[in-house]
Scaffold this motif. Structure first.
Motif, PDB file in Angstrom:
ATOM      1  N   LEU A  14       0.829  -1.211   0.000  1.00 40.16           N
ATOM      2  CA  LEU A  14       0.000   0.000   0.000  1.00 40.16           C
ATOM      3  C   LEU A  14       0.862   1.260   0.000  1.00 40.16           C
ATOM      4  O   LEU A  14       0.604   2.198  -0.763  1.00 40.16           O
ATOM      5  CB  LEU A  14      -0.929  -0.013   1.216  1.00 40.16           C
ATOM      6  CG  LEU A  14      -1.907   1.155   1.317  1.00 40.16           C
ATOM      7  CD1 LEU A  14      -2.843   1.167   0.116  1.00 40.16           C
ATOM      8  CD2 LEU A  14      -2.699   1.069   2.599  1.00 40.16           C
ATOM      9  N   ALA A  15       1.891   1.291   0.831  1.00 38.52           N
ATOM     10  CA  ALA A  15       2.779   2.458   0.876  1.00 38.52           C
ATOM     11  C   ALA A  15       3.510   2.643  -0.450  1.00 38.52           C
ATOM     12  O   ALA A  15       3.632   3.773  -0.945  1.00 38.52           O
ATOM     13  CB  ALA A  15       3.776   2.304   2.019  1.00 38.52           C
ATOM     14  N   GLY A  16       3.997   1.555  -1.032  1.00 41.08           N
ATOM     15  CA  GLY A  16       4.675   1.647  -2.328  1.00 41.08           C
ATOM     16  C   GLY A  16       3.758   2.144  -3.428  1.00 41.08           C
ATOM     17  O   GLY A  16       4.143   2.967  -4.255  1.00 41.08           O
ATOM     18  N   ALA A  17       2.519   1.673  -3.410  1.00 38.11           N
ATOM     19  CA  ALA A  17       1.556   2.123  -4.419  1.00 38.11           C
ATOM     20  C   ALA A  17       1.211   3.592  -4.244  1.00 38.11           C
ATOM     21  O   ALA A  17       1.105   4.341  -5.225  1.00 38.11           O
ATOM     22  CB  ALA A  17       0.296   1.265  -4.347  1.00 38.11           C
ATOM     23  N   LEU A  18       1.043   4.040  -3.000  1.00 39.57           N
ATOM     24  CA  LEU A  18       0.721   5.444  -2.751  1.00 39.57           C
ATOM     25  C   LEU A  18       1.871   6.370  -3.138  1.00 39.57           C
ATOM     26  O   LEU A  18       1.653   7.426  -3.738  1.00 39.57           O
ATOM     27  CB  LEU A  18       0.352   5.645  -1.285  1.00 39.57           C
ATOM     28  CG  LEU A  18      -1.008   5.117  -0.868  1.00 39.57           C
ATOM     29  CD1 LEU A  18      -1.209   5.267   0.629  1.00 39.57           C
ATOM     30  CD2 LEU A  18      -2.113   5.823  -1.622  1.00 39.57           C
ATOM     31  N   ILE A  19       3.084   5.984  -2.830  1.00 38.22           N
ATOM     32  CA  ILE A  19       4.234   6.814  -3.205  1.00 38.22           C
ATOM     33  C   ILE A  19       4.397   6.842  -4.716  1.00 38.22           C
ATOM     34  O   ILE A  19       4.697   7.890  -5.295  1.00 38.22           O
ATOM     35  CB  ILE A  19       5.499   6.315  -2.480  1.00 38.22           C
ATOM     36  CG1 ILE A  19       5.373   6.660  -1.000  1.00 38.22           C
ATOM     37  CG2 ILE A  19       6.753   6.931  -3.073  1.00 38.22           C
ATOM     38  CD1 ILE A  19       6.450   6.121  -0.129  1.00 38.22           C
ATOM     39  N   SER A  20       4.185   5.727  -5.373  1.00 37.51           N
ATOM     40  CA  SER A  20       4.243   5.706  -6.837  1.00 37.51           C
ATOM     41  C   SER A  20       3.146   6.588  -7.440  1.00 37.51           C
ATOM     42  O   SER A  20       3.370   7.282  -8.435  1.00 37.51           O
ATOM     43  CB  SER A  20       4.106   4.277  -7.358  1.00 37.51           C
ATOM     44  OG  SER A  20       5.200   3.509  -6.935  1.00 37.51           O
ATOM     45  N   LEU A  21       1.973   6.577  -6.828  1.00 33.41           N
ATOM     46  CA  LEU A  21       0.889   7.448  -7.279  1.00 33.41           C
ATOM     47  C   LEU A  21       1.262   8.921  -7.110  1.00 33.41           C
ATOM     48  O   LEU A  21       1.008   9.735  -8.006  1.00 33.41           O
ATOM     49  CB  LEU A  21      -0.392   7.132  -6.508  1.00 33.41           C
ATOM     50  CG  LEU A  21      -1.600   8.021  -6.835  1.00 33.41           C
ATOM     51  CD1 LEU A  21      -2.040   7.822  -8.281  1.00 33.41           C
ATOM     52  CD2 LEU A  21      -2.738   7.733  -5.878  1.00 33.41           C
ATOM     53  N   LEU A  22       1.880   9.267  -5.992  1.00 33.34           N
ATOM     54  CA  LEU A  22       2.327  10.642  -5.791  1.00 33.34           C
ATOM     55  C   LEU A  22       3.360  11.055  -6.840  1.00 33.34           C
ATOM     56  O   LEU A  22       3.356  12.187  -7.319  1.00 33.34           O
ATOM     57  CB  LEU A  22       2.897  10.818  -4.391  1.00 33.34           C
ATOM     58  CG  LEU A  22       1.900  10.825  -3.249  1.00 33.34           C
ATOM     59  CD1 LEU A  22       2.625  10.891  -1.916  1.00 33.34           C
ATOM     60  CD2 LEU A  22       0.943  11.982  -3.391  1.00 33.34           C
ATOM     61  N   GLY A  23       4.247  10.145  -7.188  1.00 33.88           N
ATOM     62  CA  GLY A  23       5.213  10.431  -8.244  1.00 33.88           C
ATOM     63  C   GLY A  23       4.544  10.648  -9.585  1.00 33.88           C
ATOM     64  O   GLY A  23       4.920  11.540 -10.345  1.00 33.88           O
ATOM     65  N   ALA A  24       3.526   9.855  -9.881  1.00 35.92           N
ATOM     66  CA  ALA A  24       2.794  10.026 -11.143  1.00 35.92           C
ATOM     67  C   ALA A  24       2.037  11.353 -11.168  1.00 35.92           C
ATOM     68  O   ALA A  24       1.993  12.033 -12.196  1.00 35.92           O
ATOM     69  CB  ALA A  24       1.824   8.866 -11.338  1.00 35.92           C
ATOM     70  N   ILE A  25       1.473  11.747 -10.025  1.00 37.26           N
ATOM     71  CA  ILE A  25       0.805  13.046  -9.950  1.00 37.26           C
ATOM     72  C   ILE A  25       1.830  14.163 -10.135  1.00 37.26           C
ATOM     73  O   ILE A  25       1.563  15.160 -10.809  1.00 37.26           O
ATOM     74  CB  ILE A  25       0.048  13.187  -8.610  1.00 37.26           C
ATOM     75  CG1 ILE A  25      -1.147  12.233  -8.601  1.00 37.26           C
ATOM     76  CG2 ILE A  25      -0.422  14.620  -8.383  1.00 37.26           C
ATOM     77  CD1 ILE A  25      -1.822  12.107  -7.249  1.00 37.26           C
ATOM     78  N   GLY A  26       3.012  13.992  -9.572  1.00 36.62           N
ATOM     79  CA  GLY A  26       4.076  14.972  -9.764  1.00 36.62           C
ATOM     80  C   GLY A  26       4.480  15.105 -11.212  1.00 36.62           C
ATOM     81  O   GLY A  26       4.740  16.206 -11.703  1.00 36.62           O
ATOM     82  N   VAL A  27       4.533  13.997 -11.938  1.00 33.75           N
ATOM     83  CA  VAL A  27       4.861  14.051 -13.364  1.00 33.75           C
ATOM     84  C   VAL A  27       3.816  14.847 -14.130  1.00 33.75           C
ATOM     85  O   VAL A  27       4.128  15.593 -15.053  1.00 33.75           O
ATOM     86  CB  VAL A  27       5.011  12.621 -13.936  1.00 33.75           C
ATOM     87  CG1 VAL A  27       5.074  12.626 -15.446  1.00 33.75           C
ATOM     88  CG2 VAL A  27       6.244  11.943 -13.361  1.00 33.75           C
ATOM     89  N   LEU A  28       2.571  14.720 -13.733  1.00 36.26           N
ATOM     90  CA  LEU A  28       1.499  15.457 -14.408  1.00 36.26           C
ATOM     91  C   LEU A  28       1.456  16.931 -14.018  1.00 36.26           C
ATOM     92  O   LEU A  28       1.112  17.774 -14.844  1.00 36.26           O
ATOM     93  CB  LEU A  28       0.146  14.819 -14.096  1.00 36.26           C
ATOM     94  CG  LEU A  28      -0.093  13.434 -14.683  1.00 36.26           C
ATOM     95  CD1 LEU A  28      -1.394  12.867 -14.157  1.00 36.26           C
ATOM     96  CD2 LEU A  28      -0.102  13.491 -16.194  1.00 36.26           C
ATOM     97  N   ARG A  29       1.790  17.258 -12.786  1.00 38.44           N
ATOM     98  CA  ARG A  29       1.545  18.603 -12.271  1.00 38.44           C
ATOM     99  C   ARG A  29       2.751  19.535 -12.251  1.00 38.44           C
ATOM    100  O   ARG A  29       2.569  20.743 -12.202  1.00 38.44           O
ATOM    101  CB  ARG A  29       0.998  18.507 -10.848  1.00 38.44           C
ATOM    102  CG  ARG A  29      -0.275  17.738 -10.675  1.00 38.44           C
ATOM    103  CD  ARG A  29      -1.452  18.503 -11.098  1.00 38.44           C
ATOM    104  NE  ARG A  29      -1.415  19.823 -10.496  1.00 38.44           N
ATOM    105  CZ  ARG A  29      -2.439  20.517 -10.108  1.00 38.44           C
ATOM    106  NH1 ARG A  29      -3.623  20.031 -10.273  1.00 38.44           N
ATOM    107  NH2 ARG A  29      -2.301  21.705  -9.576  1.00 38.44           N
TER     108      ARG A  29
END
Length: 113
Positions: A14-29
């Motif tokens: 869960l933590a790995g998935a959430l951090i990866s999601l934050l990285g993907a949001i960072g790539v978009l934003r």
């Protein structure tokens, strides 16, 4: 695998998935390619480290050596690849969105270093 290991592995996934999601949001934003690459490389590596830790834990040590090898390769190659891509982008003329500190790499090129 006991219940504590299962819960810990689930938390790591869960933590790995959430951090990866934050990285993907960072790539978009984020505003420029350098910031995006930084978000992708840092968050991607940390997310993958947590997921590989979950794999090692969930397999009761059977895949721990493979997960450790993958972790070492990832930790060695991701920063080097991000640095090489950023330097190539800078040499190709892609300029970062500058803050108050300016562009230190440009100053070093002007000095001939």
């Amino acid at each position: 695998m006991n219940e504590v290991q299962a819960w810990l592995a689930s938390l790591l996934v869960l933590a790995g998935a959430l951090i990866s999601l934050l990285g993907a949001i960072g790539v978009l934003r984020l505003p420029d390619s350098y910031s995006r690459m930084h978000a992708a490389s840092k968050a991607g590596v940390l997310g993958a480290v947590l997921l590989l830790g979950a794999v090692a834990l969930a397999s009761s040590g059977e895949l721990a050596l493979e997960a450790l090898l993958g972790l070492l390769i990832l930790l060695a190659s991701a920063p080097l690849a991000a640095h090489a891509v950023a330097r190539a982008a800078h040499r190709a003329g892609i300029r970062p969105t500058l803050g108050r500190l300016g562009d230190d790499l440009e100053r070093s090129h002007q000095k001939g270093e």
